[in-house]
Design a protein around this motif. Structure first.
Motif, PDB file in Angstrom:
ATOM      1  N   THR A 103      17.564  16.301  35.572  1.00  0.00           N
ATOM      2  CA  THR A 103      17.556  15.580  34.301  1.00  0.00           C
ATOM      3  C   THR A 103      18.511  14.262  34.129  1.00  0.00           C
ATOM      4  N   ALA A 104      19.032  13.873  35.023  1.00  0.00           N
ATOM      5  CA  ALA A 104      19.965  12.775  35.189  1.00  0.00           C
ATOM      6  C   ALA A 104      19.174  11.456  34.781  1.00  0.00           C
ATOM      7  N   ASP A 105      19.774  10.657  33.976  1.00  0.00           N
ATOM      8  CA  ASP A 105      19.474   8.987  33.760  1.00  0.00           C
ATOM      9  C   ASP A 105      20.240   8.413  34.031  1.00  0.00           C
ATOM     10  N   GLY A 106      19.866   7.544  35.184  1.00  0.00           N
ATOM     11  CA  GLY A 106      20.827   6.753  35.865  1.00  0.00           C
ATOM     12  C   GLY A 106      21.887   7.454  36.843  1.00  0.00           C
ATOM     13  N   VAL A 107      22.920   6.782  37.165  1.00  0.00           N
ATOM     14  CA  VAL A 107      23.937   7.452  38.284  1.00  0.00           C
ATOM     15  C   VAL A 107      24.486   8.823  37.501  1.00  0.00           C
ATOM     16  N   LEU A 108      24.459   9.763  38.359  1.00  0.00           N
ATOM     17  CA  LEU A 108      24.654  11.270  38.133  1.00  0.00           C
ATOM     18  C   LEU A 108      26.315  11.219  38.179  1.00  0.00           C
ATOM     19  N   ILE A 109      26.844  11.480  37.295  1.00  0.00           N
ATOM     20  CA  ILE A 109      28.372  11.473  37.481  1.00  0.00           C
ATOM     21  C   ILE A 109      29.108  12.961  37.108  1.00  0.00           C
ATOM     22  N   GLY A 110      29.806  13.523  38.182  1.00  0.00           N
ATOM     23  CA  GLY A 110      30.495  14.870  37.855  1.00  0.00           C
ATOM     24  C   GLY A 110      31.738  14.903  38.403  1.00  0.00           C
ATOM     25  N   HIS A 111      32.406  15.846  38.074  1.00  0.00           N
ATOM     26  CA  HIS A 111      33.856  16.067  38.479  1.00  0.00           C
ATOM     27  C   HIS A 111      34.209  17.537  38.456  1.00  0.00           C
ATOM     28  N   ALA A 138      24.794   9.478  43.082  1.00  0.00           N
ATOM     29  CA  ALA A 138      25.772  10.432  42.302  1.00  0.00           C
ATOM     30  C   ALA A 138      26.988  10.290  42.827  1.00  0.00           C
ATOM     31  N   TYR A 139      28.104  10.322  41.948  1.00  0.00           N
ATOM     32  CA  TYR A 139      29.266  10.124  42.113  1.00  0.00           C
ATOM     33  C   TYR A 139      30.021  11.395  41.647  1.00  0.00           C
ATOM     34  N   LEU A 140      30.828  12.282  42.717  1.00  0.00           N
ATOM     35  CA  LEU A 140      31.290  13.362  42.128  1.00  0.00           C
ATOM     36  C   LEU A 140      32.759  13.625  42.434  1.00  0.00           C
ATOM     37  N   SER A 141      33.782  13.365  41.678  1.00  0.00           N
ATOM     38  CA  SER A 141      35.163  13.354  41.844  1.00  0.00           C
ATOM     39  C   SER A 141      35.694  14.636  42.245  1.00  0.00           C
ATOM     40  N   ARG A 142      36.602  14.695  43.152  1.00  0.00           N
ATOM     41  CA  ARG A 142      37.209  15.968  43.426  1.00  0.00           C
ATOM     42  C   ARG A 142      38.283  16.252  42.119  1.00  0.00           C
ATOM     43  N   THR A 143      38.834  17.352  42.208  1.00  0.00           N
ATOM     44  CA  THR A 143      39.637  17.776  41.073  1.00  0.00           C
ATOM     45  C   THR A 143      40.867  17.046  40.795  1.00  0.00           C
ATOM     46  N   ASP A 144      41.410  16.296  41.854  1.00  0.00           N
ATOM     47  CA  ASP A 144      42.624  15.656  41.770  1.00  0.00           C
ATOM     48  C   ASP A 144      42.211  14.172  41.608  1.00  0.00           C
ATOM     49  N   VAL A 421      41.702  15.530  35.395  1.00  0.00           N
ATOM     50  CA  VAL A 421      42.144  16.195  36.522  1.00  0.00           C
ATOM     51  C   VAL A 421      42.429  17.480  36.150  1.00  0.00           C
ATOM     52  N   THR A 422      43.416  18.061  34.905  1.00  0.00           N
ATOM     53  CA  THR A 422      43.157  19.089  34.551  1.00  0.00           C
ATOM     54  C   THR A 422      43.005  18.885  32.906  1.00  0.00           C
ATOM     55  N   PRO A 423      42.431  19.718  32.275  1.00  0.00           N
ATOM     56  CA  PRO A 423      41.930  19.593  30.869  1.00  0.00           C
ATOM     57  C   PRO A 423      42.887  19.399  29.827  1.00  0.00           C
TER      58      PRO A 423
END
Length: 532
Positions: A103-111, A138-144, A421-423
């Motif tokens: 369902t992504a529109d454009g670059v998929l960004i996640g974390h 897609a760009y998916l950042s690690r937790t840090d 990084v943390t909520p």
């Protein structure tokens, strides 16, 4: 919501956390400032003329929290986009990526992915990632947020990626390669997407009783456009205040042009422990190297001297012990050049400052440095089975984040989340500091609460804010609480008191397992920005 800026509001029938009167149950606000605090009986004199009378019904009124280190756009994208936090396995993470990609529109960004807790013990390969993403960028950042997964489609958008430090042809990207794919991903955000992400962060902050954020921006982590749009959004006055930091070496003029309060924040001296890029004196336990050093002491000295001469606060991201020592060496060299009093007066900052020893703590006190720290890091990665032990071994891990020693030395603390990084979670942050996984590093709830309220203002050089006393800015939060307690002076000794004779304002009992307070109202400079 829009309110007149000259309204008079009387709050009564609760508990007001104020050093002016530890037994206060009422507070009068006139416009953007606190006019009076005292008892319900005395408050009757103001009730007839107030524009609004708020019956607190026993609720607690405190200064609003200050999150001293955040990334609004990235945090908002995590709130509204693909959240990989808490994925129990690599397989589950790939399933979530596949679902979002459809369902992504454009670059998929996640974390938020973190391979250290997965049974597979590894991140996905590039082929696995491409398959899950269905060929999408897609760009998916690690937790840090110091390494990331990037699909082939996104990698092709970053020029010269293979020649960048931190490039991996099959796995996560770190260092300059990570910065390159992050820039490529964020460059494809529309103005509407960026504003929506920033609005999501500010709205969430307001819901949590946060009245101000320190935005840590920079060319490697966001953009000039991102910072200016965020500051303009905050200036509309419908949410928390935002104070910008621009993390670019030597960029005093840029920081001033952008309206930043400092040339620092995430000006990286090193990376992060989870991504094996924090710079250490001794090698990682689970890797045959010591991490990455991004700045020399000489570069740090030049930057601090230039900032000091311009009357602008400097700051550096430093996590590993070698990076912290480089910052100390550089700031001391700048003090030799421009004078120690001038350096101390600006309260230059060190973000994260996790690996400290007695010598570096003493140097922080000597140089007037502010430690801008994130207790939730310890809650997430500390303890005998946490990521810190995996990376450093038990002895070095147990020395991280020594908040009690910093306070004993007189080093000012300012608490933040480093969201995403943390909520954003201010009461959780206070709890994490008071119940640090290493008992000798624990501080009292009062000290932790101060670091997350007044400490954020002091880090900006505004010592009069963050406290509920007559004349102070009316930025406060109202909380539903069950019971107020006073912690024992030594937080390492169990003990709580509800004795009113202590003369000390009470705070919620944050013992792990107890529910955290719920925010009923957040007010920023007299304007209500959240009402439950």
């Amino acid at each position: 919501m829009t309110e007149r800026t000259d309204r008079t509001v009387l709050l009564r029938g609760g508990n007001v956390y104020s050093p002016a009167d530890p037994f206060a149950t009422a507070m009068l606000v006139e416009g953007a400032h606190i006019a009076w605090v005292g008892s319900d009986g005395a408050a009757e004199a103001y009730a007839a003329t107030a524009d609004e009378v708020v019956d607190l019904n026993g609720a607690l009124v405190t200064p609003a929290f200050v999150d001293a280190h955040a990334h609004a756009t990235s945090a908002g994208l995590a709130l509204t986009g693909l959240d990989l936090t808490g994925c129990p396995s690599l397989a589950d993470a790939l399933d979530r990526i596949a679902g979002a990609a459809r369902t992504a529109d454009g670059v998929l960004i996640g974390h938020g992915w973190d391979e250290t807790g997965w049974p597979e013990g590894r991140p996905p390969t590039l082929a696995e990632l491409d398959t899950a993403a269905g060929g999408a960028a897609a760009y998916l950042s690690r937790t840090d947020v110091h390494s990331a997964l990037a699909t082939t489609a996104l990698r092709t958008l970053a020029d010269g990626l293979a020649a960048q430090p931190g490039f991996d042809p099959d796995g996560p990207l770190s260092q300059d390669a990570h910065h390159a794919v992050r820039r490529a991903a964020l460059a494809h955000l529309t103005a509407a997407q960026r504003r929506a992400a920033q609005q999501a962060t500010l709205a969430r902050a307001a819901e949590l009783g946060i009245g101000a954020l320190h935005e840590c921006a920079g060319p490697a982590i966001s953009s000039e456009e991102d910072l200016t749009e965020l500051l303009a959004l905050a200036a509309e006055g419908t949410g928390p205040e935002v104070f910008g930091y621009w993390g670019e070496l030597g960029a005093v003029d840029t920081a001033l042009r952008l309206g930043a309060v400092g040339a620092g924040g995430d000006l990286f001296a090193d990376g992060a422990l989870g991504s094996h890029t924090a710079c250490l004196h001794a090698p990682y336990e689970d890797a045959g190297h010591t991490g990455a050093a991004y700045l020399t002491a000489a570069q740090i000295a030049d930057h601090v001297a230039a900032c000091t001469e311009a009357g602008l606060q400097a700051g550096f991201h430093a996590i590993g012990d070698a990076a912290v020592d480089a910052v100390v060496e550089g700031v001391r060299a700048a003090a030799d050049r421009v004078g120690l009093p001038a350096v101390r007066a600006l309260r230059h900052r060190v973000e994260h400052a996790e690996a400290l020893d007695e010598e570096s703590i003493a140097a922080f006190a000597e140089l007037g440095l502010t430690a801008s720290v994130q207790p939730a890091f310890d809650a997430a990665w500390g303890g005998p089975d946490g990521m810190y032990v995996q990376r450093l071994g038990a002895k070095r891990a147990a020395a991280l984040n020594p908040y009690a020693a910093l306070l004993r030395a007189g080093v000012p603390l300012a608490f933040g989340s480093d969201a995403p990084v943390t909520p954003l979670d201010p009461w959780g942050t206070v709890r994490a500091a008071a119940f640090h996984r290493t008992p000798e590093h624990r501080i009292s709830v009062r000290a932790a609460f101060t670091a997350h309220t007044r400490g954020g203002w002091r880090a900006l050089g505004r010592d009069a804010d963050g406290v509920l006393v007559p004349g102070a800015v009316a930025s406060y939060a109202v909380w539903a609480v069950e019971e107020l307690v006073v912690q024992a002076p030594d937080s390492r000794v169990a003990g709580w008191s509800t004795d009113p004779r202590s003369g000390t304002p009470g705070l919620p009992d944050l013992t792990p397992g107890n529910p955290l307070p719920a925010c009923l109202r957040t007010v920023v400079r007299g304007r209500t920005v959240h009402l439950a």
